[in-house]
Design an enzyme around this catalytic site. Structure first.
Site, PDB file in Angstrom:
ATOM      1  N   HIS A  20      45.004 -42.767  41.710  1.00 11.12           N
ATOM      2  CA  HIS A  20      43.581 -42.992  41.410  1.00 11.12           C
ATOM      3  C   HIS A  20      42.812 -41.682  41.552  1.00 11.12           C
ATOM      4  O   HIS A  20      42.040 -41.294  40.659  1.00 11.12           O
ATOM      5  CB  HIS A  20      43.028 -44.049  42.372  1.00 11.12           C
ATOM      6  N   GLU A  21      43.013 -40.983  42.659  1.00  6.99           N
ATOM      7  CA  GLU A  21      42.247 -39.756  42.894  1.00  6.99           C
ATOM      8  C   GLU A  21      42.653 -38.644  41.927  1.00  6.99           C
ATOM      9  O   GLU A  21      41.814 -37.849  41.492  1.00  6.99           O
ATOM     10  CB  GLU A  21      42.399 -39.300  44.348  1.00  6.99           C
ATOM     11  N   HIS A  24      40.901 -38.850  38.630  1.00  2.00           N
ATOM     12  CA  HIS A  24      39.527 -38.324  38.607  1.00  2.00           C
ATOM     13  C   HIS A  24      39.460 -36.888  38.081  1.00  2.00           C
ATOM     14  O   HIS A  24      38.375 -36.407  37.726  1.00  2.00           O
ATOM     15  CB  HIS A  24      38.905 -38.382  40.005  1.00  2.00           C
ATOM     16  N   GLU A  43      35.125 -44.600  37.975  1.00  4.75           N
ATOM     17  CA  GLU A  43      35.944 -45.423  38.877  1.00  4.75           C
ATOM     18  C   GLU A  43      36.851 -46.414  38.147  1.00  4.75           C
ATOM     19  O   GLU A  43      37.994 -46.614  38.541  1.00  4.75           O
ATOM     20  CB  GLU A  43      35.042 -46.157  39.882  1.00  4.75           C
TER      21      GLU A  43
END
Length: 592
Positions: A20-21, A24, A43
């Site tokens: 997930h990170e 980004h 997000e």
């Protein structure tokens, strides 16, 4: 992650967060939203893209089934409330920014991205996404910029379809009727907005409608779940005031038909009673794919909570999962059964409910036992952990005693514990334990060197039955002995214990200044703390929660407070409407 001591659940969680990170880097850093109303561009995409990457690396984990349980169903649960909000939400002040970091911006947003990819096709979607990133690199973007790129590459009017999902609160329930013949079934579909407050019997004439991508699956035409199948072009259901029909070829009148295969659509499907036996047959003989077995029971549970059906209709369906061998499906079912469990702690038929739930999970335990083998898959290890947790939670004496024995052997260093059952052994030993057990758990916490092990032991401290031990745990939660990032998990553990629920709420009120100082800036911690109140189920507690937060304003969790109060009210109405139905259903003669 400690390769020797980390559970599969922890490995999956860490993989998900890292992915997930990293996502980004593209969604957030390389292309940045223009303003907070488009937070979902950061997000939702990071959630969806992160899981897509993990699925490629660890296909054996069935990430998309886990995604439906953890994200799609979480988004559906929140968005069925009156106090939800659109994905694209106008933001005027900092407290409103904090409120956006919830299951709508993360889970619902990620789910509609998955739905859109399935509708457009993976190749067209990827091509449009690349175009969007290239055009807006090192710059800012809005939602419409994404729609333009996807429209260009897919030749479909993406904005017209997606605005109904981005700019409106809620989602549809798809009502269905079936007209069967030997080789064909005509399915009629109609949409209306799904609302939990339907249980209030309000004559709400809500005309909200969505452009809904509909796909349909039969036993002979199983889709490649998670991928796009060009033979199954989705139809778009647009209106909410009339039925649209579609004809599907079948081989027999008894063949099951599943709408929304792969649970790619962000909606719920209500089947007529005549179709339920066909679906339950497909569930019992495991012909229906695991991701769809999960979706069927989750929709059924939601319909019972919202008053579209009775509680006994969901429990009747739950019985057909006695052969279930997928841990993600079992966990989702167990969570729904636990949500009912919490509401009936004080009812005179509670013991019968415990026995009913144990009857669902017993056969899986008989196959798995306590000990893993070298040839076992991650799924089998996960399944064992879930099954043992459920049987212990509902107070199976043999399971509790075996857990206590294994804990004592672990404490005495005479026998190690498998990492995938450590947490449940600690929890069940506490449930079955005394002051001596408590001190041993705390001692292990003090000498443990990994955060995963420390948190396992801390959560176990909230599982005891003794009031004095639970008070001690609550006091420890805000002491220097426990890290502030772990404190809410400890308080939550006590709250979800029927012996600690009221103690925990009293503790939160008495220590609000301290807790507010720790978490009052907003974010997930504060919202999680506030949402613990949502398990109450009577008017007295609703009034108490309402008064407390009126006297202690918490702007960055204002929507969460309203959601909790709404849930308490719905819980109370649900229990009053279903009490007699549950009593009747839980008669021992019904549970064979």
């Amino acid at each position: 992650i400690n390769p020797q001591d980390s559970s599969i659940v922890a490995k999956q969680r860490v993989a998900s967060i890292i992915s997930h990170e990293m996502a980004h880097m593209w969604f957030g850093d390389l292309v940045t939203m223009k303003w907070w109303n488009d937070l979902w561009l950061n997000e939702s995409f990071a959630s969806w893209m992160g899981d897509k990457a993990v699925n490629e690396i660890f296909p054996e984990w069935e990430i998309w089934t886990e995604f439906v349980s953890s994200d799609t169903n979480r988004g559906l649960a929140l968005d069925g409330l009156a106090n939800s909000h659109p994905i694209e939400q106008k933001v005027n002040n900092p407290s409103e920014i904090e409120e956006l970091f919830d299951a709508i911006s993360y889970s619902k947003g990620a789910s509609i991205i998955r739905m859109l990819e399935n509708y457009l096709g993976e190749d067209s979607f990827r091509s449009g996404l690349r175009d969007y990133i290239k055009n807006h690199s090192y710059a800012n973007a809005e939602t419409n910029d994404l729609w333009e790129s996807l429209t260009l590459k897919s030749n479909k009017n993406v904005k017209a379809i997606m605005d109904s999902w981005i700019r409106q609160t809620g989602y549809p329930i798809i009502h269905t009727s079936f007209l069967r013949s030997k080789n064909n079934v005509e399915i009629s579909l109609k949409q209306e907005r799904f609302k939990y407050e339907n249980i209030l019997n309000s004559n709400d004439d809500d005309k909200t409608n969505w452009q809904v991508p509909i796909q349909i699956q039969t036993i002979e035409n199983k889709l490649n779940i998670g991928a796009y199948d060009k033979n199954w072009e989705p139809i778009i259901l647009r209106e909410n005031s009339k039925y649209e029909s579609i004809n599907i070829p079948i081989n027999s009148e008894e063949e099951w038909v599943k709408i929304n295969p792969g649970q790619t659509g962000f909606y719920r499907v209500k089947y007529p009673n005549s179709e339920i036996p066909k679906l339950t047959s497909g569930i019992m003989n495991m012909q229906i794919p695991s991701i769809d077995r999960l979706g069927i029971q989750n929709d059924s549970y939601a319909f019972s909570k919202a008053g579209y059906t009775s509680a006994s209709e969901f429990l009747s369906l739950a019985k057909s999962y006695k052969n279930e061998n997928n841990p993600i499906v079992c966990k989702d079912l167990a969570d729904n059964l636990a949500s009912i469990d919490i509401l009936i702690w004080d009812e005179d038929f509670y013991k019968k409910y415990q026995n009913f739930v144990k009857s669902i999970f017993n056969s899986a335990f008989n196959k798995l036992g306590w000990d893993s083998t070298q040839s076992e898959s991650d799924h089998e290890k996960l399944l064992r952990s879930i099954i043992l947790t459920q049987l212990g939670k509902y107070e199976d004496g043999k399971i509790l005693n075996e857990a206590s024995t294994r804990f004592e052997n672990y404490f005495d260093k005479s026998h190690d514990l498998d990492s995938d059952i450590k947490g449940l052994v600690f929890n069940l030993s506490a449930l079955n334990g005394n002051t001596s057990t408590y001190e041993k758990i705390w001692e292990l916490h003090k000498i443990s060197i990994t955060s995963e092990e420390k948190l396992r032991l801390l959560i176990a401290l909230g599982k005891f039955k003794q009031t004095d031990l639970l008070i001690k745990t609550l006091e420890k939660s805000i002491s220097k002995d426990i890290r502030s990032q772990d404190a809410i998990s400890v308080i939550a553990s006590v709250t979800m214990n029927k012996h600690g629920r009221d103690l925990s709420w009293g503790f939160i009120k008495d220590n609000w200044k301290t807790l507010s100082k720790l978490y009052g800036g907003g974010g997930f911690g504060l919202m999680q703390l506030v949402s613990l109140t949502s398990i109450f189920s009577n008017t007295k507690m609703k009034n108490d929660v309402e008064k407390f937060f009126k006297d202690n304003p918490t702007p960055s969790a204002n929507r969460t407070i309203l959601q909790s109060i709404e849930k308490i009210n719905l819980n109370s109405i649900w229990l009053n409407k279903n009490r007699e139905d549950l009593k009747k259903f839980l008669n021992p003669s019904n549970n064979s």
